[in-house]
Design a protein around this motif. Structure first.
Motif, PDB file in Angstrom:
ATOM      1  N   GLU A  78      -6.424   2.185  -2.576  1.00 44.26           N
ATOM      2  CA  GLU A  78      -7.579   1.310  -2.378  1.00 44.26           C
ATOM      3  C   GLU A  78      -7.349  -0.045  -3.048  1.00 44.26           C
ATOM      4  O   GLU A  78      -7.634  -1.096  -2.463  1.00 44.26           O
ATOM      5  CB  GLU A  78      -8.822   1.988  -2.956  1.00 44.26           C
ATOM      6  CG  GLU A  78     -10.113   1.268  -2.638  1.00 44.26           C
ATOM      7  CD  GLU A  78     -11.320   2.050  -3.111  1.00 44.26           C
ATOM      8  OE1 GLU A  78     -12.219   1.414  -3.695  1.00 44.26           O
ATOM      9  OE2 GLU A  78     -11.372   3.282  -2.902  1.00 44.26           O
ATOM     10  N   ARG A  79      -6.813  -0.039  -4.263  1.00 42.49           N
ATOM     11  CA  ARG A  79      -6.547  -1.306  -4.951  1.00 42.49           C
ATOM     12  C   ARG A  79      -5.449  -2.098  -4.248  1.00 42.49           C
ATOM     13  O   ARG A  79      -5.570  -3.303  -4.050  1.00 42.49           O
ATOM     14  CB  ARG A  79      -6.183  -1.048  -6.414  1.00 42.49           C
ATOM     15  CG  ARG A  79      -7.394  -0.778  -7.293  1.00 42.49           C
ATOM     16  CD  ARG A  79      -7.029  -0.725  -8.763  1.00 42.49           C
ATOM     17  NE  ARG A  79      -6.290   0.475  -9.111  1.00 42.49           N
ATOM     18  CZ  ARG A  79      -6.836   1.667  -9.314  1.00 42.49           C
ATOM     19  NH1 ARG A  79      -8.133   1.838  -9.206  1.00 42.49           N
ATOM     20  NH2 ARG A  79      -6.080   2.690  -9.647  1.00 42.49           N
ATOM     21  N   LEU A  80      -4.360  -1.422  -3.881  1.00 41.23           N
ATOM     22  CA  LEU A  80      -3.237  -2.132  -3.255  1.00 41.23           C
ATOM     23  C   LEU A  80      -3.595  -2.708  -1.890  1.00 41.23           C
ATOM     24  O   LEU A  80      -2.999  -3.691  -1.455  1.00 41.23           O
ATOM     25  CB  LEU A  80      -2.022  -1.212  -3.135  1.00 41.23           C
ATOM     26  CG  LEU A  80      -1.385  -0.787  -4.455  1.00 41.23           C
ATOM     27  CD1 LEU A  80      -0.235   0.179  -4.195  1.00 41.23           C
ATOM     28  CD2 LEU A  80      -0.920  -1.986  -5.252  1.00 41.23           C
TER      29      LEU A  80
ATOM     30  N   HIS B  25      -8.182  -8.422  -3.463  1.00 42.90           N
ATOM     31  CA  HIS B  25      -8.464  -8.827  -4.848  1.00 42.90           C
ATOM     32  C   HIS B  25      -7.343  -8.469  -5.813  1.00 42.90           C
ATOM     33  O   HIS B  25      -7.368  -8.873  -6.971  1.00 42.90           O
ATOM     34  CB  HIS B  25      -9.773  -8.199  -5.334  1.00 42.90           C
ATOM     35  CG  HIS B  25     -10.953  -8.664  -4.559  1.00 42.90           C
ATOM     36  ND1 HIS B  25     -11.515  -9.902  -4.739  1.00 42.90           N
ATOM     37  CD2 HIS B  25     -11.657  -8.061  -3.569  1.00 42.90           C
ATOM     38  CE1 HIS B  25     -12.526 -10.043  -3.910  1.00 42.90           C
ATOM     39  NE2 HIS B  25     -12.631  -8.945  -3.190  1.00 42.90           N
ATOM     40  N   PHE B  26      -6.384  -7.675  -5.345  1.00 44.90           N
ATOM     41  CA  PHE B  26      -5.292  -7.240  -6.214  1.00 44.90           C
ATOM     42  C   PHE B  26      -3.956  -7.753  -5.692  1.00 44.90           C
ATOM     43  O   PHE B  26      -3.709  -7.756  -4.491  1.00 44.90           O
ATOM     44  CB  PHE B  26      -5.254  -5.711  -6.301  1.00 44.90           C
ATOM     45  CG  PHE B  26      -6.351  -5.134  -7.151  1.00 44.90           C
ATOM     46  CD1 PHE B  26      -6.169  -4.909  -8.503  1.00 44.90           C
ATOM     47  CD2 PHE B  26      -7.582  -4.830  -6.585  1.00 44.90           C
ATOM     48  CE1 PHE B  26      -7.182  -4.391  -9.290  1.00 44.90           C
ATOM     49  CE2 PHE B  26      -8.609  -4.311  -7.362  1.00 44.90           C
ATOM     50  CZ  PHE B  26      -8.411  -4.087  -8.715  1.00 44.90           C
ATOM     51  N   HIS B  27      -3.103  -8.175  -6.625  1.00 50.67           N
ATOM     52  CA  HIS B  27      -1.750  -8.640  -6.324  1.00 50.67           C
ATOM     53  C   HIS B  27      -0.827  -7.958  -7.321  1.00 50.67           C
ATOM     54  O   HIS B  27      -1.120  -7.945  -8.523  1.00 50.67           O
ATOM     55  CB  HIS B  27      -1.625 -10.153  -6.496  1.00 50.67           C
ATOM     56  CG  HIS B  27      -2.648 -10.917  -5.720  1.00 50.67           C
ATOM     57  ND1 HIS B  27      -2.516 -11.196  -4.391  1.00 50.67           N
ATOM     58  CD2 HIS B  27      -3.841 -11.437  -6.096  1.00 50.67           C
ATOM     59  CE1 HIS B  27      -3.575 -11.860  -3.974  1.00 50.67           C
ATOM     60  NE2 HIS B  27      -4.398 -12.016  -4.983  1.00 50.67           N
ATOM     61  N   GLY B  28       0.270  -7.398  -6.849  1.00 44.70           N
ATOM     62  CA  GLY B  28       1.139  -6.697  -7.780  1.00 44.70           C
ATOM     63  C   GLY B  28       2.593  -6.736  -7.392  1.00 44.70           C
ATOM     64  O   GLY B  28       2.957  -7.067  -6.259  1.00 44.70           O
TER      65      GLY B  28
ATOM     66  N   PRO C  41       0.798  -1.233   0.000  1.00 39.46           N
ATOM     67  CA  PRO C  41       0.000   0.000   0.000  1.00 39.46           C
ATOM     68  C   PRO C  41       0.831   1.284   0.000  1.00 39.46           C
ATOM     69  O   PRO C  41       0.434   2.276  -0.610  1.00 39.46           O
ATOM     70  CB  PRO C  41      -0.860  -0.143   1.258  1.00 39.46           C
ATOM     71  CG  PRO C  41      -1.078  -1.629   1.363  1.00 39.46           C
ATOM     72  CD  PRO C  41       0.267  -2.212   0.969  1.00 39.46           C
ATOM     73  N   ALA C  42       1.997   1.270   0.627  1.00 39.90           N
ATOM     74  CA  ALA C  42       2.838   2.470   0.644  1.00 39.90           C
ATOM     75  C   ALA C  42       3.340   2.864  -0.744  1.00 39.90           C
ATOM     76  O   ALA C  42       3.823   3.976  -0.936  1.00 39.90           O
ATOM     77  CB  ALA C  42       4.028   2.253   1.579  1.00 39.90           C
TER      78      ALA C  42
ATOM     79  N   ARG D  38      -5.862  -8.425 -10.987  1.00 40.36           N
ATOM     80  CA  ARG D  38      -7.111  -8.430 -10.218  1.00 40.36           C
ATOM     81  C   ARG D  38      -7.640  -9.858 -10.193  1.00 40.36           C
ATOM     82  O   ARG D  38      -7.868 -10.469 -11.243  1.00 40.36           O
ATOM     83  CB  ARG D  38      -8.150  -7.489 -10.848  1.00 40.36           C
ATOM     84  CG  ARG D  38      -9.436  -7.421 -10.014  1.00 40.36           C
ATOM     85  CD  ARG D  38     -10.478  -6.533 -10.652  1.00 40.36           C
ATOM     86  NE  ARG D  38     -10.926  -7.152 -11.896  1.00 40.36           N
ATOM     87  CZ  ARG D  38     -11.218  -6.480 -12.997  1.00 40.36           C
ATOM     88  NH1 ARG D  38     -11.104  -5.167 -13.049  1.00 40.36           N
ATOM     89  NH2 ARG D  38     -11.615  -7.121 -14.076  1.00 40.36           N
ATOM     90  N   ASP D  39      -7.837 -10.373  -8.990  1.00 39.69           N
ATOM     91  CA  ASP D  39      -8.418 -11.707  -8.779  1.00 39.69           C
ATOM     92  C   ASP D  39      -7.732 -12.808  -9.580  1.00 39.69           C
ATOM     93  O   ASP D  39      -8.356 -13.792  -9.914  1.00 39.69           O
ATOM     94  CB  ASP D  39      -9.912 -11.690  -9.102  1.00 39.69           C
ATOM     95  CG  ASP D  39     -10.706 -10.866  -8.102  1.00 39.69           C
ATOM     96  OD1 ASP D  39     -10.304 -10.817  -6.925  1.00 39.69           O
ATOM     97  OD2 ASP D  39     -11.711 -10.265  -8.497  1.00 39.69           O
ATOM     98  N   THR D  40      -6.495 -12.668  -9.909  1.00 35.53           N
ATOM     99  CA  THR D  40      -5.694 -13.618 -10.689  1.00 35.53           C
ATOM    100  C   THR D  40      -6.275 -13.896 -12.077  1.00 35.53           C
ATOM    101  O   THR D  40      -5.731 -14.713 -12.804  1.00 35.53           O
ATOM    102  CB  THR D  40      -5.467 -14.970  -9.956  1.00 35.53           C
ATOM    103  OG1 THR D  40      -6.655 -15.734  -9.948  1.00 35.53           O
ATOM    104  CG2 THR D  40      -4.928 -14.762  -8.549  1.00 35.53           C
ATOM    105  N   THR D  41      -7.340 -13.209 -12.455  1.00 36.73           N
ATOM    106  CA  THR D  41      -7.973 -13.473 -13.750  1.00 36.73           C
ATOM    107  C   THR D  41      -7.842 -12.317 -14.731  1.00 36.73           C
ATOM    108  O   THR D  41      -8.131 -12.480 -15.910  1.00 36.73           O
ATOM    109  CB  THR D  41      -9.478 -13.771 -13.582  1.00 36.73           C
ATOM    110  OG1 THR D  41     -10.126 -12.623 -13.009  1.00 36.73           O
ATOM    111  CG2 THR D  41      -9.715 -14.980 -12.708  1.00 36.73           C
TER     112      THR D  41
END
Length: 164
Positions: free
Chosen positions: A56-58, A62-65, A16-17, A81-84
């Motif tokens: 919000e996404r991080l 549901h999000f991986h990055g 998130p940072a 997003r959601d691995t898909t």
């Protein structure tokens, strides 16, 4: 990718940072995917790329990055997003064509392999279609134009050997 190129950057999980960094990197490349960066629909889209929206996404499960960094700082990122759905894959303009995007994609596949879907989608900007084709994605629909964006929906079917 050669050993020399691989050694010039490292990849680590996004946290998130990193929201400000994510926002800055994506916004710096927005001219590549927006038809009219000053238009009303573009302003709505650009608002979804703010540091607060990135945070919000991080922070979402549901999000991986992952973030690529070199001696100059952040140089690329991938967000799933959601691995898909491949939500973001961006490399700074001065660092493109050095294997960073491919390495980020491979990292995402290897890290998400056990939980990844059998099909991944992406909305490819016209200038990125050839890259996604090289990864094995194929067009799943015709070119779309909405909210100031032009993109080609693409999909990739994964098997156990692809997903790492």
């Amino acid at each position: 990718m050669t050993e020399a190129v691989a050694a010039t950057f490292r990849i680590r999980p996004l946290v998130p940072a990193d929201a400000g960094t994510v926002s800055q990197l994506v916004l710096s490349l927005s001219h590549r995917f927006l038809d009219d960066p000053g238009g009303a629909s573009a302003r709505r889209l650009l608002a979804t790329l703010s540091p607060d929206a990135a945070l919000e996404r991080l922070a979402s499960p549901h999000f991986h990055g992952w973030l690529a960094e070199d001696s100059s700082g952040a140089c690329g990122l991938i967000l799933m997003r959601d691995t898909t759905h491949l939500y973001h894959l961006f490399v700074r303009e001065d660092r493109q064509r050095r294997g960073i995007a491919t390495a980020l994609w491979q990292r995402a596949l290897s890290q998400l392999g056990a939980i990844a879907a059998t099909r991944v989608t992406v909305n490819a900007a016209p200038g990125a279609v050839a890259f996604y084709r090289a990864l094995g994605f194929t067009a799943s629909e015709s070119l779309h134009e909405e909210d100031g964006l032009r993109f080609l929906p693409m999909a990739l079917s994964l098997d156990a050997s692809t997903a790492g």
